[in-house]
Design a protein around this motif. Structure first.
Motif, PDB file in Angstrom:
ATOM      1  N   LEU A  48       0.830  -1.205   0.000  1.00 11.97           N
ATOM      2  CA  LEU A  48       0.000   0.000   0.000  1.00 11.97           C
ATOM      3  C   LEU A  48       0.864   1.255   0.000  1.00 11.97           C
ATOM      4  O   LEU A  48       0.583   2.228  -0.713  1.00 11.97           O
ATOM      5  N   ARG A  49       1.948   1.239   0.788  1.00 12.36           N
ATOM      6  CA  ARG A  49       2.859   2.381   0.822  1.00 12.36           C
ATOM      7  C   ARG A  49       3.535   2.588  -0.530  1.00 12.36           C
ATOM      8  O   ARG A  49       3.693   3.714  -0.994  1.00 12.36           O
ATOM      9  N   ARG A  50       3.934   1.481  -1.160  1.00 10.38           N
ATOM     10  CA  ARG A  50       4.591   1.601  -2.470  1.00 10.38           C
ATOM     11  C   ARG A  50       3.637   2.188  -3.512  1.00 10.38           C
ATOM     12  O   ARG A  50       4.015   3.052  -4.309  1.00 10.38           O
ATOM     13  N   ILE A  51       2.400   1.705  -3.496  1.00 16.22           N
ATOM     14  CA  ILE A  51       1.397   2.220  -4.442  1.00 16.22           C
ATOM     15  C   ILE A  51       1.144   3.705  -4.192  1.00 16.22           C
ATOM     16  O   ILE A  51       1.077   4.507  -5.126  1.00 16.22           O
ATOM     17  N   ALA A  52       1.019   4.084  -2.919  1.00 13.81           N
ATOM     18  CA  ALA A  52       0.775   5.485  -2.568  1.00 13.81           C
ATOM     19  C   ALA A  52       1.931   6.374  -3.020  1.00 13.81           C
ATOM     20  O   ALA A  52       1.717   7.479  -3.538  1.00 13.81           O
ATOM     21  N   ASP A  53       3.161   5.900  -2.846  1.00 12.90           N
ATOM     22  CA  ASP A  53       4.328   6.687  -3.259  1.00 12.90           C
ATOM     23  C   ASP A  53       4.308   6.948  -4.759  1.00 12.90           C
ATOM     24  O   ASP A  53       4.573   8.066  -5.217  1.00 12.90           O
ATOM     25  N   VAL A  54       3.999   5.921  -5.534  1.00 11.51           N
ATOM     26  CA  VAL A  54       3.971   6.072  -6.991  1.00 11.51           C
ATOM     27  C   VAL A  54       2.837   6.995  -7.425  1.00 11.51           C
ATOM     28  O   VAL A  54       2.994   7.819  -8.331  1.00 11.51           O
ATOM     29  N   LEU A  55       1.687   6.885  -6.753  1.00  9.19           N
ATOM     30  CA  LEU A  55       0.523   7.702  -7.119  1.00  9.19           C
ATOM     31  C   LEU A  55       0.574   9.099  -6.521  1.00  9.19           C
ATOM     32  O   LEU A  55      -0.262   9.948  -6.834  1.00  9.19           O
ATOM     33  N   GLY A  56       1.538   9.340  -5.634  1.00 12.54           N
ATOM     34  CA  GLY A  56       1.721  10.672  -5.075  1.00 12.54           C
ATOM     35  C   GLY A  56       0.678  11.087  -4.067  1.00 12.54           C
ATOM     36  O   GLY A  56       0.301  12.264  -3.990  1.00 12.54           O
ATOM     37  N   ASN A  71      -2.775   3.077  13.555  1.00  9.04           N
ATOM     38  CA  ASN A  71      -2.119   4.117  14.338  1.00  9.04           C
ATOM     39  C   ASN A  71      -0.993   4.708  13.507  1.00  9.04           C
ATOM     40  O   ASN A  71      -0.661   4.216  12.436  1.00  9.04           O
ATOM     41  N   ASN A  72      -0.399   5.775  14.001  1.00 13.50           N
ATOM     42  CA  ASN A  72       0.606   6.486  13.213  1.00 13.50           C
ATOM     43  C   ASN A  72       1.777   5.601  12.827  1.00 13.50           C
ATOM     44  O   ASN A  72       2.268   5.642  11.706  1.00 13.50           O
ATOM     45  N   ALA A  73       2.258   4.793  13.754  1.00  7.92           N
ATOM     46  CA  ALA A  73       3.450   3.998  13.507  1.00  7.92           C
ATOM     47  C   ALA A  73       3.217   2.962  12.421  1.00  7.92           C
ATOM     48  O   ALA A  73       4.087   2.700  11.600  1.00  7.92           O
ATOM     49  N   SER A  74       2.033   2.365  12.399  1.00  4.24           N
ATOM     50  CA  SER A  74       1.786   1.269  11.469  1.00  4.24           C
ATOM     51  C   SER A  74       1.736   1.720  10.017  1.00  4.24           C
ATOM     52  O   SER A  74       1.948   0.930   9.111  1.00  4.24           O
ATOM     53  N   ILE A  75       1.466   3.016   9.787  1.00  4.74           N
ATOM     54  CA  ILE A  75       1.390   3.497   8.411  1.00  4.74           C
ATOM     55  C   ILE A  75       2.612   4.322   8.043  1.00  4.74           C
ATOM     56  O   ILE A  75       2.714   4.861   6.961  1.00  4.74           O
ATOM     57  N   GLY A  76       3.565   4.410   8.969  1.00  2.00           N
ATOM     58  CA  GLY A  76       4.820   5.048   8.626  1.00  2.00           C
ATOM     59  C   GLY A  76       5.004   6.449   9.168  1.00  2.00           C
ATOM     60  O   GLY A  76       5.906   7.152   8.755  1.00  2.00           O
ATOM     61  N   PHE A  77       4.158   6.888  10.116  1.00  2.00           N
ATOM     62  CA  PHE A  77       4.400   8.172  10.755  1.00  2.00           C
ATOM     63  C   PHE A  77       5.607   8.058  11.678  1.00  2.00           C
ATOM     64  O   PHE A  77       5.836   7.038  12.285  1.00  2.00           O
ATOM     65  N   SER A  78       6.347   9.129  11.816  1.00  2.00           N
ATOM     66  CA  SER A  78       7.384   9.155  12.834  1.00  2.00           C
ATOM     67  C   SER A  78       6.748   9.559  14.149  1.00  2.00           C
ATOM     68  O   SER A  78       5.878  10.428  14.190  1.00  2.00           O
ATOM     69  N   LYS A  79       7.164   8.937  15.232  1.00  2.53           N
ATOM     70  CA  LYS A  79       6.556   9.197  16.542  1.00  2.53           C
ATOM     71  C   LYS A  79       7.165  10.448  17.151  1.00  2.53           C
ATOM     72  O   LYS A  79       8.371  10.563  17.276  1.00  2.53           O
ATOM     73  N   ARG A  80       6.322  11.399  17.541  1.00  2.00           N
ATOM     74  CA  ARG A  80       6.791  12.620  18.177  1.00  2.00           C
ATOM     75  C   ARG A  80       5.920  12.887  19.398  1.00  2.00           C
ATOM     76  O   ARG A  80       4.719  13.045  19.276  1.00  2.00           O
ATOM     77  N   ASP A  81       6.538  12.994  20.540  1.00  2.00           N
ATOM     78  CA  ASP A  81       5.778  13.158  21.775  1.00  2.00           C
ATOM     79  C   ASP A  81       5.069  14.505  21.842  1.00  2.00           C
ATOM     80  O   ASP A  81       4.059  14.643  22.526  1.00  2.00           O
ATOM     81  N   ASP A  82       5.573  15.517  21.122  1.00  2.00           N
ATOM     82  CA  ASP A  82       4.990  16.849  21.234  1.00  2.00           C
ATOM     83  C   ASP A  82       3.932  17.116  20.164  1.00  2.00           C
ATOM     84  O   ASP A  82       3.446  18.219  20.037  1.00  2.00           O
ATOM     85  N   HIS A  83       3.531  16.104  19.422  1.00  2.00           N
ATOM     86  CA  HIS A  83       2.486  16.267  18.404  1.00  2.00           C
ATOM     87  C   HIS A  83       1.305  15.377  18.753  1.00  2.00           C
ATOM     88  O   HIS A  83       1.474  14.210  19.065  1.00  2.00           O
TER      89      HIS A  83
END
Length: 217
Positions: A48-56, A71-83
């Motif tokens: 899914l990530r590869r397809i999304a990258d190609v499709l922009g 959750n954020n981590a499972s889809i590739g978000f970076s974890k930030r405690d202040d967000h």
């Protein structure tokens, strides 16, 4: 056709790409992509990530179109405690922050409240709302809230000043250059849903002011 399949095919058309070209660019076979987006095969998040990258587009848009709750981590978000999770989502979608998004929507609503008071604005709502409303389905409470706003706007007993506030939300849905494109189902209706919530907040403030004015008289 499922929501994920519809979204991917819509994005392919926008980019004048074929399924075979998508397969080549992602390194995933045509058969695998076709089965996955059609719901005949389990969704692979890496694919899914590869397809999304190609499709922009953001990977989370395709994940949500597939009906996944992530959750954020499972889809590739970076974890930030202040967000907050909302700010993380908006950042991933290329939007600066939650206050920035609300500020942008508020400016649009103010503009559309003035436009709603013109004959042209009211005619546009009458002609365009039924058409666009009929084109979307399955985005949860947003449609119910939107229909309630439209119902209040069309009622003859709705005070005129409240009608313009209600109309601003409808015009946002019809005309605004979305912060998040509508074709990114269902994330694409996030700013429209926020606009409707802000309309409710503005209505509540207007009614409170009337009550306070009445009590003071």
């Amino acid at each position: 056709m499922g929501q994920l399949e519809e979204t991917v095919k819509s994005l392919l058309r926008r980019r004048s790409m074929s399924m075979r070209q998508l397969a080549t660019a992602t390194g995933i076979s045509v058969s695998t992509i076709s089965k996955m987006i059609a719901g005949k095969q389990r969704v692979n998040l890496d694919y899914l990530r590869r397809i999304a990258d190609v499709l922009g587009v953001p990977a989370i848009a395709l994940a949500e179109a597939a009906g996944l709750t992530l959750n954020n981590a499972s889809i590739g978000f970076s974890k930030r405690d202040d967000h907050s999770s909302m700010n993380a989502l908006l950042e991933y979608l290329g939007i600066e922050s939650w206050p920035a998004l609300r500020g942008e929507i508020e400016r649009e609503l103010e503009k559309y409240e003035a436009y709603a008071q013109t004959d042209e604005g009211q005619q546009l709502i009458a002609e365009k709302y039924p058409i666009k409303r009929g084109q979307i389905q399955g985005v949860g409470d947003f449609l119910r809230d939107l229909d309630e706003i439209y119902d209040q706007f069309t009622r003859s007993d709705t005070p005129e000043d409240e009608r313009w506030i209600l109309a601003s939300g409808i015009l946002y849905f019809l005309l605004a250059t979305d912060a998040i494109p509508d074709y990114l189902f269902p994330a694409g209706f996030l700013d429209d849903a926020i606009a409707i919530q802000m309309v409710r907040e503005r209505l509540a403030r207007r009614r409170d002011m009337k009550i306070q004015g009445s009590d003071g008289s």
